[in-house]
Enzyme design. Structure first.
Site, mmCIF file in Angstrom:
data_model
loop_
_atom_site.group_PDB
_atom_site.id
_atom_site.type_symbol
_atom_site.label_atom_id
_atom_site.label_comp_id
_atom_site.label_asym_id
_atom_site.label_seq_id
_atom_site.Cartn_x
_atom_site.Cartn_y
_atom_site.Cartn_z
ATOM 1 N N LEU A 36 0.797 -1.213 0.000
ATOM 2 C CA LEU A 36 0.000 0.000 0.000
ATOM 3 C C LEU A 36 0.831 1.266 0.000
ATOM 4 O O LEU A 36 1.997 1.266 0.364
ATOM 5 C CB LEU A 36 -1.037 0.008 1.121
ATOM 6 C CG LEU A 36 -0.651 -0.032 2.576
ATOM 7 C CD1 LEU A 36 -1.861 0.275 3.412
ATOM 8 C CD2 LEU A 36 -0.140 -1.398 2.939
ATOM 9 N N CYS A 37 0.175 2.298 -0.475
ATOM 10 C CA CYS A 37 0.821 3.583 -0.633
ATOM 11 C C CYS A 37 0.273 4.475 0.469
ATOM 12 O O CYS A 37 -0.835 4.991 0.369
ATOM 13 C CB CYS A 37 0.448 4.121 -2.015
ATOM 14 S SG CYS A 37 1.195 5.684 -2.374
#
Lengths: 172, 385
Positions: free
Chosen positions: A87-88
Site C-alpha cells: 500500500l501507498c
C-alpha cells in the site's frame, strides 16, 4: 532478544494486546518476530464495513528507524492499494517516524480504507471510480468485503470451502 | 483475551500500570518514556526542538533521517545535548515508583505500604541528591526490571548499602566498571578482565597476564575468525594482544564518511577500540556504526558501562542477526515480497488469521455489552433532547 528492533517489537505487541484499537488485532509470527500477521475490520458506516481483511507486516533490524512493509493478503479494491497488496501510505514512506508503533500503523491503515487519497493512486481503476462513479466504486468495494468472508472457511454465513484462488475467481 | 498466554508477552517484565483513578500518575509514567524505544529514558538527551530521547535511540534515528521523531522538525546530531535533569527525574521516578504505586492502591494495603516505605527510606534519605547506581537501587526497591540489555547487575549482593564497593557515584567522568553479560570483571589488582570465577586464583598466582586460547595473529580478513576475535576481545587481550582499555580516550567518536572510507580505514577504527576487524565492507560499516552509537551514547549518562560491557552488547546484537540469517529468517521475510510467496504464507497461516479475526469479534462483543450496560441512560437522555 538481543536487538533493539526485537525489544521494541515485543513492547509493541504488549501495547497492542493490552490496549487493542477497535476492529484491529495482530500478533508476531511465533517462529519469527520480524513477521506479523494482522486482521483489520472495515470501519463501520463505510463500504468496507463487515470486511475482515488480512495483512502481514515485515520488519527489518532498522525498525523503528525504518518503517515495516505492510501488505494486504486479502484482495482489496482501493485507490492506494496495489494489486500485489502493498500500500501507498505516507506514514509508511516519507512521513514515517520512529515514534509510531504497530498499533498506530494498523490504525492508520484502517482509517486509510475509508479515506483514500486518489491523488497518488496505486490502483488506477479504483481511483478513477472513486472520483467519477462512487456508486460503482462502492459496489466493487463491497465485492471485496464479501470475498474477505470467503477467506474464512468455517464462517457460518458461507459454507463454501475456499482458498485465495476461488476468491480471485469471483472477481474475474 | 487469549493473546495473554503468548510466550512473548511473558518475556518482558513490566511494572503494573497505575489504576485509571490516577490519570496524573499514568501521565507521569508516560513522561519518562522515550518515544522511540518506548522504555524509560537511558542516557536522555535533547535536540534542537526541545524533544528528548535516549541518546542511543536518537543517534540511530538520525543516522536514518534527519528530523525529530516527535515533531518532524529538521534535526542534526550536532544538536544533541545531555539532558541531566531528565536523567535525574527518570532515575528518581523509577526508584520511587514502587512506593507511590503502593500509596495509590486502595486502603486495605496501607499496612504493607508503611513497611515498604520504611525499608526504602534509609537509602533515599541518606543519599540526598546524589544518585545510587541504578543496578543496586533499582533492584533493591523492586522497580521496573529491564531486559539483559538495559539492566545492569551489581557485583555486590548488598542492595541497600551505600558504603564501600563504589555504589555511590558523583561524577560521570570516572569509568564505571560493571559486570558484562558474560560475567567478567576486572581484577581488582591488575585490572585485567577475567571471568569472575577465575579471579581469586589469578590473584593468588600474582596476577599473570590472562591467557588466550587462540594464537595471537587475529587481525586477518577471513570471516571464520570472527568468533575467535570476539573471544579475544572478551578475554581482555584486545586484538593487538594487550589490554587497550586504559588507552582508549573517552571522547566522542567522529563518524567517518562511510562512502569514502576504505575497509582499511574502518578496520583501523575498530582496532582502536579492540573490536573484531573481520568481514566485508558492509559488515565493517555496520559494526562501526553500531559501535559509535554505543560508545557515544555511553558518554551521555552518569551510569556508564565499561568498554567490555559495550563490546558485549555489540557482539550480542551481531550474533543475533547472524543467527536469524542462519535460520533462514531473513529469507522468510523476503519470501513475502512476491505475490505467490505471500499467498502461500497466507495459506499456511490460515489458522492464525482466523484466530485474530475471532479475537476482534469476541472483543467487540464484550465492548458492546459493556457499553450497552453503561451507556443506556445517556442514550436516552440524548433521544429526549
Amino acid at each position: 532478544m538481543s536487538t533493539a528492533a526485537k525489544r521494541r517489537l515485543i513492547r509493541d505487541f504488549k501495547r497492542l494486546a493490552s490496549d487493542p484499537p477497535i476492529g484491529i488485532s495482530g500478533s508476531p509470527n511465533p517462529d519469527n518476530i520480524m513477521i506479523w500477521n494482522a486482521v483489520i475490520f472495515g470501519p463501520p458506516d463505510t463500504p468496507f464495513e463487515d470486511g475482515s481483511f488480512r495483512l502481514t507486516l515485515t520488519f527489518s533490524d532498522s525498525y523503528p528507524n525504518k518503517p515495516p512493509t505492510v501488505r494486504f493478503v486479502s484482495k482489496m479494491f482501493h485507490p492506494n492499494i496495489y494489486a500485489n497488496g502493498e500500500l501507498c501510505l505516507d506514514i509508511l514512506q516519507n512521513r514515517w517516524s520512529p515514534a509510531y508503533d504497530v498499533a498506530a500503523i494498523l490504525t492508520s491503515v484502517q482509517s486509510l480504507l475509508n479515506d483514500p487519497n486518489p491523488a497518488s493512486p496505486a490502483n488506477v481503476d479504483a481511483a478513477q471510480l472513486f472520483k467519477e462513479n462512487l456508486k460503482e466504486y462502492e459496489r466493487r468495494v463491497k465485492q471485496t468485503v464479501e470475498q474477505s468472508w470467503l477467506d474464512n472457511p468455517d464462517d457460518i454465513e458461507i459454507d463454501e470451502p475456499s482458498t485465495s484462488n476461488t476468491a480471485q475467481a469471483v472477481t474475474a | 483475551m487469549d493473546m495473554s498466554n503468548h510466550p512473548l508477552l511473558s518475556s518482558m517484565d513490566e511494572p503494573p500500570p497505575f489504576p485509571p483513578s490516577h490519570p496524573h500518575l499514568r501521565r507521569l509514567d508516560r513522561s519518562v518514556v522515550c518515544q522511540i524505544c518506548k522504555e524509560p529514558f537511558q542516557a536522555p538527551v535533547s535536540i534542537g526542538c526541545g524533544h528528548s530521547f535516549c541518546s542511543s535511540c536518537i543517534r540511530s534515528s538520525l543516522d536514518v533521517m534527519k528530523k525529530c521523531p516527535s515533531c518532524n522538525e529538521p534535526a542534526l546530531e550536532g544538536q544533541i545535548r545531555r539532558n541531566r535533569a531528565l536523567e535525574e527525574i527518570t532515575d528518581s521516578w523509577e526508584e520511587s515508583r514502587p512506593i507511590i504505586y503502593e500509596l495509590a492502591q486502595p486502603p486495605p494495603t496501607k499496612k504493607r505500604r508503611a513497611s515498604i516505605q520504611e525499608s526504602n527510606s534509609k537509602p533515599s534519605s541518606s543519599s540526598g541528591t546524589k544518585r545510587l547506581k541504578p543496578n543496586s537501587s533499582r533492584e533493591g526497591s523492586g522497580s521496573r526490571s529491564q531486559s539483559p540489555i538495559k539492566s545492569r547487575r551489581s557485583d555486590d549482593g548488598d542492595h541497600n548499602s551505600l558504603n564501600g564497593n563504589g555504589e555511590m557515584e558523583d561524577e560521570e567522568d570516572d569509568e564505571v566498571q560493571e559486570l558484562t553479560e558474560n560475567d567478567e570483571a576486572p581484577c581488582p589488582i591488575c585490572q585485567a578482565t577475567l571471568p569472575i570465577s577465575s579471579i581469586p586464583l589469578h590473584i593468588e598466582k600474582g596476577c599473570p597476564p590472562p591467557k588466550t586460547k587462540t594464537n595471537g595473529n587475529g587481525v586477518g580478513g577471513r570471516k571464520g575468525n570472527q568468533k575467535a576475535d570476539w573471544k579475544k576481545v572478551f578475554s581482555g587481550q584486545g586484538l593487538g594482544g594487550k589490554s587497550k582499555d586504559k588507552e582508549v580516550e573517552m571522547k566522542r567518536i567522529t563518524k567517518p564518511n562511510y562512502s569514502l572510507a576504505t575497509p582499511a580505514d574502518l578496520r583501523s577504527i575498530l582496532s582502536e577500540y579492540s573490536l573484531p576487524t573481520t568481514g566485508d565492507k558492509p559488515t565493517l560499516i555496520a559494526r562501526v556504526q553500531e559501535w559509535i552509537i554505543l560508545f557515544n551514547s555511553n558518554l551521555d549518562t552518569s551510569h556508564r558501562s565499561s568498554l567490555s560491557a559495550l563490546r558485549a552488547k555489540l557482539s550480542d546484537s551481531e550474533n543475533s542477526k547472524k543467527r536469524d540469517k542462519e535460520k533462514g529468517k531473513d529469507e522468510m521475510v523476503n519470501q513475502l515480497g512476491s505475490k505467490d510467496g505471500l499467498q502461500k504464507y497466507a495459506k499456511e497461516k490460515k489458522g492464525e488469521f482466523e484466530r485474530l479475526r475471532k479475537e476482534i469479534i469476541e472483543r467487540d462483543r464484550k465492548r458492546r455489552e459493556q457499553e450497552e450496560g453503561k451507556g443506556r441512560g445517556r442514550d436516552n437522555a440524548i433521544e429526549v433532547e
